[in-house]
Design an enzyme around this catalytic site. Structure first.
Site, PDB file in Angstrom:
ATOM      1  N   TYR A   1       0.830  -1.195   0.000  1.00 14.31           N
ATOM      2  CA  TYR A   1       0.000   0.000   0.000  1.00 14.31           C
ATOM      3  C   TYR A   1       0.874   1.259   0.000  1.00 14.31           C
ATOM      4  O   TYR A   1       1.702   1.453   0.894  1.00 14.31           O
ATOM      5  CB  TYR A   1      -0.927   0.048   1.216  1.00 14.31           C
ATOM      6  CG  TYR A   1      -1.899  -1.098   1.331  1.00 14.31           C
ATOM      7  CD1 TYR A   1      -2.190  -1.926   0.247  1.00 14.31           C
ATOM      8  CD2 TYR A   1      -2.541  -1.368   2.536  1.00 14.31           C
ATOM      9  CE1 TYR A   1      -3.084  -2.975   0.357  1.00 14.31           C
ATOM     10  CE2 TYR A   1      -3.443  -2.415   2.654  1.00 14.31           C
ATOM     11  CZ  TYR A   1      -3.698  -3.216   1.565  1.00 14.31           C
ATOM     12  OH  TYR A   1      -4.590  -4.259   1.693  1.00 14.31           O
TER      13      TYR A   1
ATOM     14  N   THR B   1     -24.424   0.797   2.136  1.00 15.63           N
ATOM     15  CA  THR B   1     -24.571   1.932   3.041  1.00 15.63           C
ATOM     16  C   THR B   1     -25.852   2.665   2.652  1.00 15.63           C
ATOM     17  O   THR B   1     -26.496   2.330   1.643  1.00 15.63           O
ATOM     18  CB  THR B   1     -23.372   2.905   2.947  1.00 15.63           C
ATOM     19  OG1 THR B   1     -23.347   3.491   1.642  1.00 15.63           O
ATOM     20  CG2 THR B   1     -22.066   2.178   3.214  1.00 15.63           C
TER      21      THR B   1
END
Length: 302
Positions: free
Chosen positions: A51, A205
């Protein structure tokens, strides 16, 4: 926040874990998000050496340095950045792992890693060499436990058969239930599941339907199927965000569900959703409204 045991290990992780990949690189913004996570009782933080070409580990290490003894810190290994700095190659060799772990320890500002995860895997790998390298790191005290992050059942099964791995990280949600077929196998080997993609790119969501209207679909769901399915799901629960987290945690094979956040609000929303939970009857209704797909490739006989 409740904790669950990670496989057969001595590690107990918060039911809600923090996936650090989307953590902003601005230190002040990242620090505020991490502080919210700590205050909420999150003790499991997951990153990877890949990352931001190591900068995510470096940032996390600086932010968690004063809390290290209270946390379960996880990172991953196996993807080696190429000289161009824009691509990477797969390398699960002993030599690479031995070098990479020292770099991760330095960036994370720690003497040990609680959970070191193989960041992928192929059947062509020399898995015995990889496992032996990870076992050596345990003996040296550089890592406490190890696991694998993969969605390939044949790779996962072979790794668990030959090793003392305690965890398998898999993409899993109401909209991607493919891993369920393999949960019993993972549990039988004494490992547990860490779920990523818990909110299915934000579709699970309160803003999910709106997001879906701007996309071409998700997994095996076409664009229209995705909108229709999410509409039905939202009719069956008052808070799809809360239900999505509760759904993953309803399976005893799962130890922790990862959520990411690039803003304070995103993490706070997930913390509130976790605390809200969902009734079993609601979860059953949601489960009945979605597909139960299976992996079509990299299969193994149960």
């Amino acid at each position: 926040m409740k904790k669950r045991r990670l496989g057969n290990s001595e590690l107990y992780v918060s039911e809600l874990g923090f996936g650090c990949m989307s953590l902003p690189q601005d230190k002040k913004a990242a620090e505020e998000i991490i502080e919210i996570a700590l205050q909420a009782g999150i003790n499991f933080f997951d990153t990877a050496d890949l990352y931001e070409d190591g900068n995510n580990e470096r940032l996390l290490g600086s932010l968690l340095a004063g809390h290290r003894d209270k946390l379960i810190l996880a990172t991953k290994v196996g993807n080696k950045m190429n000289p161009d700095g824009n691509s990477w190659s797969w390398d699960p060799s002993r030599q690479h792992i031995a070098t990479a772990v020292k770099e991760s320890l330095r960036r994370l500002q720690t003497d040990y890693i609680d959970l070191y995860q193989l960041h992928g895997g192929m059947m062509e790998d020399d898995v015995d060499e990889t496992i032996d390298a990870l076992e050596s790191l345990k003996k040296e005290g550089l890592i406490r436990q190890y696991g694998i992050s993969s969605i390939r059942p044949n790779v996962i099964e072979r790794f668990l058969q030959k090793s003392a791995a305690v965890s398998v990280m898999m993409q899993y949600s109401l909209l991607d239930r493919r891993p369920e077929e393999w949960f019993s196998m993972i549990s039988d080997f004494g490992a547990s599941v860490i779920t990523r993609g818990t909110l299915a790119k934000g579709f699970l969501t309160l803003d999910g339907v709106h997001r879906a209207e701007k996309t071409n679909g998700f997994g095996t769901y076409t664009a229209n199927e995705l909108v229709e399915t999410l509409t039905v799901l939202n009719e069956k629960t008052e808070d799809i965000h809360a239900s999505a987290i509760a759904f993953n945690l309803s399976n005893p094979a799962v130890s922790t569900v990862l959520v990411g956040a690039s803003s304070n609000k995103q993490l706070l929303d997930s913390v509130v959703a976790y605390e809200e939970g969902a009734d079993a009857s609601v979860l059953q209704a949601l489960q009945n409204a979605v597909k139960l797909d299976q992996y079509q490739e990299h299969r193994t006989e149960l």
